[in-house]
Structures are given as structure tokens and as C-alpha cells.
Write a protein that holds these residues in place. Structure first.
Motif, PDB file in Angstrom:
ATOM      1  N   THR A 199      10.836  14.598  -5.256  1.00  0.00           N
ATOM      2  CA  THR A 199       9.656  13.968  -4.668  1.00  0.00           C
ATOM      3  C   THR A 199       8.433  14.012  -5.583  1.00  0.00           C
ATOM      4  OG1 THR A 199       9.145  16.044  -3.532  1.00  0.00           O
ATOM      5  CG2 THR A 199      10.391  14.375  -2.301  1.00  0.00           C
ATOM      6  N   ASP A 200       8.504  14.792  -6.668  1.00  0.00           N
ATOM      7  CA  ASP A 200       7.398  14.784  -7.637  1.00  0.00           C
ATOM      8  C   ASP A 200       7.753  13.993  -8.892  1.00  0.00           C
ATOM      9  OD1 ASP A 200       9.279  16.495  -8.677  1.00  0.00           O
ATOM     10  OD2 ASP A 200       7.880  18.149  -9.092  1.00  0.00           O
ATOM     11  N   ALA A 226       4.696   5.043  -8.012  1.00  0.00           N
ATOM     12  CA  ALA A 226       3.767   6.088  -7.596  1.00  0.00           C
ATOM     13  C   ALA A 226       2.431   5.961  -8.315  1.00  0.00           C
ATOM     14  CB  ALA A 226       4.369   7.467  -7.865  1.00  0.00           C
ATOM     15  N   ASP A 231      -1.613   2.905  -1.287  1.00  0.00           N
ATOM     16  CA  ASP A 231      -1.018   4.163  -0.824  1.00  0.00           C
ATOM     17  C   ASP A 231       0.453   4.156  -1.205  1.00  0.00           C
ATOM     18  OD1 ASP A 231      -3.102   5.555   0.395  1.00  0.00           O
ATOM     19  OD2 ASP A 231      -2.899   4.432   2.261  1.00  0.00           O
ATOM     20  N   TYR A 232       1.001   5.347  -1.481  1.00  0.00           N
ATOM     21  CA  TYR A 232       2.432   5.487  -1.767  1.00  0.00           C
ATOM     22  C   TYR A 232       2.887   6.811  -1.190  1.00  0.00           C
ATOM     23  CZ  TYR A 232       6.777   6.117  -4.411  1.00  0.00           C
ATOM     24  OH  TYR A 232       8.090   6.319  -4.757  1.00  0.00           O
ATOM     25  N   GLU A 233       3.957   6.819  -0.399  1.00  0.00           N
ATOM     26  CA  GLU A 233       4.503   8.059   0.145  1.00  0.00           C
ATOM     27  C   GLU A 233       6.018   8.010   0.151  1.00  0.00           C
ATOM     28  OE1 GLU A 233       3.880   8.778   4.372  1.00  0.00           O
ATOM     29  OE2 GLU A 233       3.198   6.708   4.619  1.00  0.00           O
ATOM     30  N   ARG A 234       6.624   9.210   0.143  1.00  0.00           N
ATOM     31  CA  ARG A 234       8.080   9.320   0.078  1.00  0.00           C
ATOM     32  C   ARG A 234       8.593  10.155   1.246  1.00  0.00           C
ATOM     33  NH1 ARG A 234       8.720  10.240  -6.503  1.00  0.00           N
ATOM     34  NH2 ARG A 234       6.504  10.128  -6.935  1.00  0.00           N
ATOM     35  N   THR A 238      14.395  11.862  -2.887  1.00  0.00           N
ATOM     36  CA  THR A 238      13.715  10.752  -2.223  1.00  0.00           C
ATOM     37  C   THR A 238      14.728   9.788  -1.622  1.00  0.00           C
ATOM     38  OG1 THR A 238      11.805  10.902  -3.683  1.00  0.00           O
ATOM     39  CG2 THR A 238      12.143   8.810  -2.542  1.00  0.00           C
ATOM     40  N   ARG A 278       7.411   4.317   1.265  1.00  0.00           N
ATOM     41  CA  ARG A 278       6.504   3.395   1.940  1.00  0.00           C
ATOM     42  C   ARG A 278       5.245   3.261   1.099  1.00  0.00           C
ATOM     43  NH1 ARG A 278       2.201   2.315   5.136  1.00  0.00           N
ATOM     44  NH2 ARG A 278       1.321   4.365   4.629  1.00  0.00           N
ATOM     45  N   PHE A 279       4.839   2.027   0.836  1.00  0.00           N
ATOM     46  CA  PHE A 279       3.579   1.847   0.111  1.00  0.00           C
ATOM     47  C   PHE A 279       2.818   0.661   0.668  1.00  0.00           C
ATOM     48  CE2 PHE A 279       6.549  -0.571  -2.672  1.00  0.00           C
ATOM     49  CZ  PHE A 279       5.891  -1.795  -2.767  1.00  0.00           C
ATOM     50  N   TRP A 338       8.103   5.582  10.515  1.00  0.00           N
ATOM     51  CA  TRP A 338       7.658   4.395   9.795  1.00  0.00           C
ATOM     52  C   TRP A 338       8.085   3.134  10.550  1.00  0.00           C
ATOM     53  CZ3 TRP A 338       9.435   5.755   4.101  1.00  0.00           C
ATOM     54  CH2 TRP A 338       8.625   6.806   3.621  1.00  0.00           C
TER      55      TRP A 338
END
Length: 376
Positions: free
Chosen positions: A193-194, A200, A230-233, A252, A256-257, A285
Motif C-alpha cells: 500500500t506504500d 498515487a 484524491d487517491y486511496e487504496r 492493494t 479509488r481516485f 465505495w
């Protein structure tokens, strides 16, 4: 609007990856297009007939080559470019020689050029100069960015009075999508996730998708105040078997972005992706009304408030990619009829596909089902 005459257009095709092979098939099957050249990157594909490289029966008489210079000098009417996704200037060197030689270009590889006026200058300017030199047209499109996020919402907006907001969504299960590099390095699927995946980076999100919100703002005749992202995992606690391999638990599995066009302190146009590798990833989501296989949803809040969903039946990896490729292929006649320069969706009139099931003489003749006839 210029009325198009249906004449045979000579097309060079570039690329036979997951999307490119479907575009190649579409060109061969199109009664108004003539395939006259085919570029491939892989040495083992050189010399193979185009039909074999896209799964069609019979032969076309056009064999694949890796001599790009010869194809650029061939005098073709159009290049259908399905090379690697253009990033950091990649792809410009492939396409510019065709434009300079007077060959028009359609492509699904330049997401950042779907709305040329607000594209990054480093991407836009070299191709604009080449198009001017050759008097040729360039059109970047697809399904998203492309048809589902420009023409579809533009059509709905023709029935609107007051407009408060427009949200354009892709909601999709990507587990059957075979493009491993895009899935892993662009979206981050299967990585920690990083992991520093491309999307990202807000600058890359903006570069690839701000054209969507800018194109809608243009038809509304408003100037946006700012672009926000915005960006999220999301992850799962189990391994997932997918088209790009097994994704380990904890990696991951959902992305969602948003790319938001802001006006007067609020979002006016929002492009949102919700992409999962399984239907139980991030259940909070958004989901499609008819499922999450592949849905494009446009929601307009105003008068009237409306919601439109475009749903592709499974398998997504075929139907979604087909729509991506064929949107570009079907645009070839109108792009070739346009004046020189970089075109956006509002500059390209709609031309429907002409490959009517059971009536395409060209394909049936190549497969040996008919003889003594031509498609021209």
C-alpha cells in the motif's frame, strides 16, 4: 458539420497488445478501411499476417514489420496507434513522423491529450507542431478517458437546465484485465500500500484526467478555479487469483481516485474511478446498480437531476477493451476529414461502426466463406 463521403481509407496499425489486437481486428473488419501496414515491437511477430495476430481466420496479405520509418513514409491516410501508454513523452517519437508526413492519427495511448487545450505542453506542443507541418489531424480517445467521460455526459447535458454538479464514474472489477504493467505500476494492484505507483502522484492523475473535467467545463462555457485530486487504496486479507497473477493478502486490491474541477469553492465536474479486484473489496465505495463488472455512470445534479449507467456485460477484459479500441477505429473517417491539428471530442463528429454482422464481405472473403467478390 461536414458530410462524410464513404471512401476507402488506407490505414497503418501500430501495436498488437490487449487493446491493439482488437483495434487491428476492427480495422480489418471495417468496410471503409484498408489495412496497408502493421508495426509490431516483438521480433517473433515480424512477418506474420495481420489476421493471425488478431485472431481472425484467413489472411490479409499485410505482414507485420518493425520498420517504423518505412511505414511513416508509405503515404497512408491514417495511423491507428496502440503503442504503450504515453508517459513522460513516450510515444511522441513514434507518432510525430507520421503527422509530419501528412498521415492523420487516432490513438488510445495518449490519455493526456483527450482535451488538447489543457494538456501538458511537453506532450501537446511537439505533436501540434508535427500536425501543422504535415497538415494532419490527431485524435486521442478511448472509453475512459473517451466516450464514457466526454460524449456521454455531453449528450446528457443537452437536456439540462440548472446544473449543480456532474459526476462521471468508472466502477469496474479489473480482475480479468490482462494488462499487467498498467495494473501493477499504474494502479498499484498486487503491490504494497506504500508502493509508489504512478496514479498515487497527483501530477500524473491531473495530467491524465484533467482533460475530462476541462472538456465538460468547456461545453458549459465556464472557467474552473482549480483541479483537485484524491487517491486511496484498499486491501483484502486473502490471496486473489487474477488475470495478472495471484495478488497476495494485504496487497492493494482496490483503488479509488477523484479528479475534481472546482468552481466557486465546490466541485462542479468530478471524474471518479472505483476499481476493484474482487466484489467485496471496499464495500463502502460506490457500486454499479447492475453490478461492478464494468459500469460507467454519469450523475447530474440539477434540473432535471438524472443518472445514466452504461453497463458492459462480462467478460470486461474483452467488451471494455473492444469499446476502447473501436471508439478510435470508428473515428478514423471523421478525423481524416477534419482540418489539421489536435482534436478533442467536441471537434469530432460521431461516425457509427459499419461492420454489420453477417454482411462484411471483406472478412468473409478472407476466411474463404465467399469468393469472387471484393469489399470495395
Amino acid at each position: 458539420m461536414r458530410k462524410l463521403r464513404y471512401v476507402t481509407i488506407r490505414v497503418v496499425h501500430w501495436g498488437t497488445g490487449p487493446t491493439g489486437r482488437l483495434g487491428l481486428r476492427g480495422i480489418i473488419n471495417h468496410p471503409g478501411l484498408e489495412l496497408v501496414g502493421l508495426y509490431v515491437h516483438s521480433a517473433d511477430k515480424v512477418g506474420q499476417d495481420a489476421a493471425a495476430l488478431c485472431g481472425l481466420p484467413g489472411t490479409t496479405g499485410v505482414t507485420a514489420t518493425d520498420d517504423a520509418a518505412a511505414l511513416a513514409a508509405s503515404g497512408a491516410d491514417c495511423l491507428a496507434y496502440f503503442g504503450p501508454v504515453a508517459r513522460d513523452g513516450a510515444g511522441i517519437a513514434d507518432v510525430a513522423p507520421f503527422l509530419s508526413a501528412g498521415t492523420n492519427v487516432v490513438t488510445t495511448s495518449f490519455a493526456g491529450l483527450t482535451h488538447p487545450p489543457t494538456a501538458e505542453p511537453a506532450l501537446r506542443d511537439p505533436l501540434a507542431a508535427a500536425a501543422t507541418t504535415g497538415g494532419a489531424s490527431f485524435f486521442a480517445t478511448g472509453i475512459e478517458p473517451g466516450f464514457a467521460s466526454d460524449i456521454l455526459p455531453m449528450a446528457l447535458l443537452t437536456a439540462c437546465d440548472e446544473i449543480r454538479s456532474i459526476r462521471i464514474q468508472e466502477i469496474a472489477d479489473y480482475s480479468d484485465y490482462p494488462a499487467a504493467d498498467t495494473m501493477r505500476y499504474a494502479f498499484g494492484f498486487g503491490e504494497a500500500t506504500d508502493f509508489g505507483c504512478f496514479l498515487a502522484d497527483p501530477a500524473i492523475l491531473t495530467g491524465a484526467w484533467r482533460g475530462v473535467v476541462d472538456a465538460i467545463a468547456d461545453v458549459l462555457q465556464v472557467r474552473l478555479d482549480a483541479i483537485e485530486t484524491d487517491y486511496e487504496r484498499a486491501v483484502l486479507d486473502r490471496d486473489l487469483d487474477t488475470a495478472i497473477g495471484t495478488l497476495p493478502a494485504g496487497s492493494t486490491a482496490g483503488v479509488r481516485f477523484e479528479v475534481r474541477g472546482m468552481l466557486d469553492g465546490r466541485p462542479l465536474v468530478v471524474l471518479e474511478h472505483v476499481n476493484r479486484m474482487a466484489d467485496d473489496v471496499a464495500p463502502q465505495w460506490p457500486h454499479g446498480t447492475a453490478g461492478d463488472t464494468l459500469t460507467y455512470r454519469v450523475e447530474i445534479i440539477g434540473s432535471p437531476t438524472m443518472r445514466c449507467e452504461l453497463v458492459f456485460d462480462p467478460p470486461e477484459s474483452d467488451n471494455g477493451l473492444t469499446a476502447t479500441a473501436i471508439r478510435a477505429v470508428n473515428a478514423i473517417p471523421t478525423v481524416c476529414a477534419a482540418g489539421p491539428g489536435l482534436l478533442g471530442a467536441a471537434d469530432v463528429s460521431l461516425v457509427a461502426g459499419r461492420n454489420i454482422a453477417g454482411r462484411n464481405i471483406a472478412t468473409r472473403a478472407r476466411s474463404g466463406q465467399v469468393s469472387g467478390q471484393t469489399s470495395r
